[in-house]
Design a protein around this motif. Structure first.
Motif, PDB file in Angstrom:
ATOM      1  N   HIS A 188       0.915  -1.029  -0.073  1.00  0.00           N
ATOM      2  CA  HIS A 188       0.035   0.087   0.215  1.00  0.00           C
ATOM      3  C   HIS A 188       1.211   1.276  -0.131  1.00  0.00           C
ATOM      4  O   HIS A 188       0.562   2.283  -0.503  1.00  0.00           O
ATOM      5  CB  HIS A 188      -0.925  -0.580   0.926  1.00  0.00           C
ATOM      6  N   THR A 189       2.110   0.652  -0.003  1.00  0.00           N
ATOM      7  CA  THR A 189       3.019   2.256   0.875  1.00  0.00           C
ATOM      8  C   THR A 189       4.046   1.215  -0.410  1.00  0.00           C
ATOM      9  O   THR A 189       4.387   0.935  -0.167  1.00  0.00           O
ATOM     10  CB  THR A 189       2.876   3.080   2.408  1.00  0.00           C
ATOM     11  N   GLY A 190       4.989   3.036   0.022  1.00  0.00           N
ATOM     12  CA  GLY A 190       6.464   3.025  -0.888  1.00  0.00           C
ATOM     13  C   GLY A 190       5.994   3.048  -1.924  1.00  0.00           C
ATOM     14  O   GLY A 190       4.990   3.688  -3.013  1.00  0.00           O
ATOM     15  N   ASP A 191       7.228   2.327  -2.920  1.00  0.00           N
ATOM     16  CA  ASP A 191       7.900   2.434  -4.556  1.00  0.00           C
ATOM     17  C   ASP A 191       6.649   1.940  -5.312  1.00  0.00           C
ATOM     18  O   ASP A 191       6.467   3.025  -6.485  1.00  0.00           O
ATOM     19  CB  ASP A 191       8.996   1.872  -4.395  1.00  0.00           C
ATOM     20  N   TYR A 192       6.184   1.214  -4.567  1.00  0.00           N
ATOM     21  CA  TYR A 192       4.971   0.448  -5.289  1.00  0.00           C
ATOM     22  C   TYR A 192       3.608   1.329  -5.406  1.00  0.00           C
ATOM     23  O   TYR A 192       2.884   0.108  -5.444  1.00  0.00           O
ATOM     24  CB  TYR A 192       5.312  -0.950  -5.554  1.00  0.00           C
ATOM     25  N   ALA A 193       3.167   1.949  -4.893  1.00  0.00           N
ATOM     26  CA  ALA A 193       2.066   2.240  -4.024  1.00  0.00           C
ATOM     27  C   ALA A 193       1.145   2.774  -4.973  1.00  0.00           C
ATOM     28  O   ALA A 193       0.263   2.283  -4.997  1.00  0.00           O
ATOM     29  CB  ALA A 193       1.557   3.520  -3.094  1.00  0.00           C
ATOM     30  N   GLU A 194       1.769   3.475  -6.132  1.00  0.00           N
ATOM     31  CA  GLU A 194       1.082   3.643  -7.486  1.00  0.00           C
ATOM     32  C   GLU A 194       1.105   2.530  -8.332  1.00  0.00           C
ATOM     33  O   GLU A 194      -0.475   2.974  -8.913  1.00  0.00           O
ATOM     34  CB  GLU A 194       2.606   4.746  -8.061  1.00  0.00           C
ATOM     35  N   VAL A 195       1.393   1.930  -7.940  1.00  0.00           N
ATOM     36  CA  VAL A 195       1.132   0.302  -8.780  1.00  0.00           C
ATOM     37  C   VAL A 195       0.288  -0.429  -8.483  1.00  0.00           C
ATOM     38  O   VAL A 195      -0.386  -0.811  -8.987  1.00  0.00           O
ATOM     39  CB  VAL A 195       2.504  -0.260  -8.803  1.00  0.00           C
ATOM     40  N   VAL A 209      -9.011  -0.178 -20.950  1.00  0.00           N
ATOM     41  CA  VAL A 209      -8.739   0.203 -20.039  1.00  0.00           C
ATOM     42  C   VAL A 209      -7.173  -0.225 -19.457  1.00  0.00           C
ATOM     43  O   VAL A 209      -6.311   0.364 -19.377  1.00  0.00           O
ATOM     44  CB  VAL A 209     -10.272  -0.272 -18.950  1.00  0.00           C
ATOM     45  N   LEU A 210      -7.082  -1.635 -20.046  1.00  0.00           N
ATOM     46  CA  LEU A 210      -5.825  -2.264 -20.395  1.00  0.00           C
ATOM     47  C   LEU A 210      -4.381  -0.847 -20.682  1.00  0.00           C
ATOM     48  O   LEU A 210      -3.324  -0.967 -20.186  1.00  0.00           O
ATOM     49  CB  LEU A 210      -5.960  -3.351 -20.483  1.00  0.00           C
ATOM     50  N   ALA A 211      -5.152  -0.557 -21.378  1.00  0.00           N
ATOM     51  CA  ALA A 211      -3.895   0.619 -22.752  1.00  0.00           C
ATOM     52  C   ALA A 211      -3.605   1.313 -21.927  1.00  0.00           C
ATOM     53  O   ALA A 211      -2.643   2.209 -21.189  1.00  0.00           O
ATOM     54  CB  ALA A 211      -4.552   0.612 -23.916  1.00  0.00           C
ATOM     55  N   GLU A 212      -4.669   2.103 -21.192  1.00  0.00           N
ATOM     56  CA  GLU A 212      -4.404   3.029 -20.591  1.00  0.00           C
ATOM     57  C   GLU A 212      -4.257   3.526 -19.138  1.00  0.00           C
ATOM     58  O   GLU A 212      -4.042   4.072 -18.572  1.00  0.00           O
ATOM     59  CB  GLU A 212      -6.067   3.803 -20.140  1.00  0.00           C
ATOM     60  N   ALA A 213      -4.291   2.077 -18.042  1.00  0.00           N
ATOM     61  CA  ALA A 213      -3.262   1.286 -17.326  1.00  0.00           C
ATOM     62  C   ALA A 213      -1.869   1.342 -18.002  1.00  0.00           C
ATOM     63  O   ALA A 213      -1.557   1.896 -16.998  1.00  0.00           O
ATOM     64  CB  ALA A 213      -3.627   0.017 -16.655  1.00  0.00           C
ATOM     65  N   GLN A 214      -1.885   0.874 -18.584  1.00  0.00           N
ATOM     66  CA  GLN A 214      -0.444   0.619 -19.599  1.00  0.00           C
ATOM     67  C   GLN A 214       0.360   2.351 -19.525  1.00  0.00           C
ATOM     68  O   GLN A 214       1.827   2.897 -18.949  1.00  0.00           O
ATOM     69  CB  GLN A 214      -0.084   0.344 -20.110  1.00  0.00           C
ATOM     70  N   THR A 215      -0.643   3.494 -19.823  1.00  0.00           N
ATOM     71  CA  THR A 215       0.299   4.449 -19.854  1.00  0.00           C
ATOM     72  C   THR A 215       0.393   5.502 -19.100  1.00  0.00           C
ATOM     73  O   THR A 215       1.043   6.128 -18.419  1.00  0.00           O
ATOM     74  CB  THR A 215      -0.633   4.761 -21.169  1.00  0.00           C
ATOM     75  N   ARG A 256       3.888   7.159 -17.747  1.00  0.00           N
ATOM     76  CA  ARG A 256       4.193   7.791 -17.044  1.00  0.00           C
ATOM     77  C   ARG A 256       4.567   8.139 -15.147  1.00  0.00           C
ATOM     78  O   ARG A 256       5.267   8.982 -15.425  1.00  0.00           O
ATOM     79  CB  ARG A 256       2.260   8.726 -16.818  1.00  0.00           C
ATOM     80  N   SER A 257       3.675   7.346 -14.885  1.00  0.00           N
ATOM     81  CA  SER A 257       4.596   7.600 -13.450  1.00  0.00           C
ATOM     82  C   SER A 257       5.625   6.849 -13.717  1.00  0.00           C
ATOM     83  O   SER A 257       6.735   6.956 -12.701  1.00  0.00           O
ATOM     84  CB  SER A 257       3.698   6.322 -12.733  1.00  0.00           C
ATOM     85  N   ALA A 258       6.355   6.020 -13.999  1.00  0.00           N
ATOM     86  CA  ALA A 258       8.227   5.560 -14.386  1.00  0.00           C
ATOM     87  C   ALA A 258       8.877   6.533 -14.245  1.00  0.00           C
ATOM     88  O   ALA A 258      10.639   7.031 -13.978  1.00  0.00           O
ATOM     89  CB  ALA A 258       8.192   4.705 -15.944  1.00  0.00           C
ATOM     90  N   SER A 259       8.366   7.816 -15.062  1.00  0.00           N
ATOM     91  CA  SER A 259       9.752   9.098 -15.622  1.00  0.00           C
ATOM     92  C   SER A 259       8.991   9.434 -13.917  1.00  0.00           C
ATOM     93  O   SER A 259      10.618  10.600 -14.321  1.00  0.00           O
ATOM     94  CB  SER A 259       8.782   9.912 -16.428  1.00  0.00           C
ATOM     95  N   LEU A 278      12.763   1.696 -13.885  1.00  0.00           N
ATOM     96  CA  LEU A 278      12.961  -0.190 -14.922  1.00  0.00           C
ATOM     97  C   LEU A 278      11.476  -0.984 -14.411  1.00  0.00           C
ATOM     98  O   LEU A 278      11.253  -1.697 -15.176  1.00  0.00           O
ATOM     99  CB  LEU A 278      14.038  -0.558 -15.216  1.00  0.00           C
ATOM    100  N   GLU A 279      11.148  -0.813 -13.204  1.00  0.00           N
ATOM    101  CA  GLU A 279      10.673  -1.854 -13.402  1.00  0.00           C
ATOM    102  C   GLU A 279       8.884  -1.724 -13.231  1.00  0.00           C
ATOM    103  O   GLU A 279       8.215  -2.169 -13.417  1.00  0.00           O
ATOM    104  CB  GLU A 279      10.371  -2.155 -11.387  1.00  0.00           C
ATOM    105  N   TYR A 280       9.018   0.016 -13.142  1.00  0.00           N
ATOM    106  CA  TYR A 280       7.495   0.254 -13.155  1.00  0.00           C
ATOM    107  C   TYR A 280       7.189   0.198 -15.067  1.00  0.00           C
ATOM    108  O   TYR A 280       6.008  -0.118 -15.225  1.00  0.00           O
ATOM    109  CB  TYR A 280       7.329   1.753 -13.213  1.00  0.00           C
ATOM    110  N   VAL A 281       8.386   0.578 -15.445  1.00  0.00           N
ATOM    111  CA  VAL A 281       8.224  -0.060 -16.932  1.00  0.00           C
ATOM    112  C   VAL A 281       7.934  -1.269 -17.371  1.00  0.00           C
ATOM    113  O   VAL A 281       6.926  -1.203 -18.221  1.00  0.00           O
ATOM    114  CB  VAL A 281       9.672   0.403 -17.639  1.00  0.00           C
ATOM    115  N   ARG A 282       8.976  -2.675 -16.277  1.00  0.00           N
ATOM    116  CA  ARG A 282       8.249  -3.801 -16.888  1.00  0.00           C
ATOM    117  C   ARG A 282       7.149  -4.374 -16.717  1.00  0.00           C
ATOM    118  O   ARG A 282       5.713  -5.161 -17.411  1.00  0.00           O
ATOM    119  CB  ARG A 282       9.410  -4.347 -15.976  1.00  0.00           C
TER     120      ARG A 282
END
Length: 226
Positions: free
Chosen positions: A122-129, A188-194, A198-201, A208-212
């Motif tokens: 829920h928190t940390g580097d992957y909370a946005e994921v 919907v999945l294409a939008e999630a990928q986008t 954007r979050s990766a930047s 790199l993990e966000y991109v993967r």
């Protein structure tokens, strides 16, 4: 249907219902296909199924997933980085969900997204994921709810051969709306990928993990467009 080793499709005959398509004959507690291919097995269980419970999980709730997206116990999961588990599950989703009848594809993706969410903090580097995947599930759930075919049975996926863990039950989309619904789900999945790209930047440690992860999400939109 594509060849998938150690994978069985279980038919949960809710209320005695069965596939009406000639490709998926009526259930009767018998094996429909075998010889190493995915197997469709009839179940007379009143919609309860044999293994697993609730939605979006595996029977017996694993501690996590390995790089192939297969369930593992807590001790093993503790040694596998979170992004590896997430991408493993989502890449496996793209493979496995391409093997189910097309009308079940969206809910198959939902089940795997929920598995990925279950190991995302829920928190940390992957909370946005976690936020993006959760929002995606909510949008896909609405598509399924708006187009659900209550005349079709629920199905499960079982991995690892007989006695292996089974996913939550998956719902079908009506034949007259399956093309549109799958196309909507792909968007919907294409939008999630986008959003993830954007979050990766904005990431410093996990770019790199966000991109993967974004690429793994995107791999699922392809099966819905086919």
């Amino acid at each position: 249907m594509t060849h998938l080793s150690a994978l069985s499709l279980f038919l949960v005959a809710a209320g005695g219902l069965a596939f009406s398509s000639a490709e998926y004959p009526a259930s009767g507690d018998r094996l429909f296909s075998g010889d190493g291919t995915p197997q469709l097995i009839g179940q007379s269980t009143g919609g309860q199924g044999q293994t697993g419970s609730g939605t979006g999980g595996l029977g017996g709730e694993p501690g996590g997933f390995d790089a192939r997206g297969l369930p593992v116990g807590p001790a093993v999961a503790a040694s596998i980085p979170v992004p590896v588990q997430i991408t493993g599950v989502l890449n496996r989703s793209a493979l496995v969900c391409a093997s189910v009848p097309r009308e079940y594809a969206i809910d198959c993706v939902i089940v795997h997204l929920k598995q990925a969410i279950s190991v995302t903090p829920h928190t940390g580097d992957y909370a946005e994921v976690r936020k993006v995947l959760s929002d995606t599930v909510n949008r896909l759930e609405k598509i399924v709810a708006d187009n659900r075919d209550d005349t079709k049975p629920l199905i499960r996926l079982q991995t690892g051969g007989a006695g292996g863990p089974a996913t939550a039950r998956m719902r079908a989309i009506r034949p007259d709306t399956v093309n549109r619904a799958n196309a909507d789900a792909a968007r919907v999945l294409a939008e999630a990928q986008t959003v993830l790209l954007r979050s990766a930047s904005a990431q410093t440690r996990a770019k790199l993990e966000y991109v993967r992860i974004a690429e793994a999400v995107g791999s699922n939109k392809v099966l819905l467009r086919s």
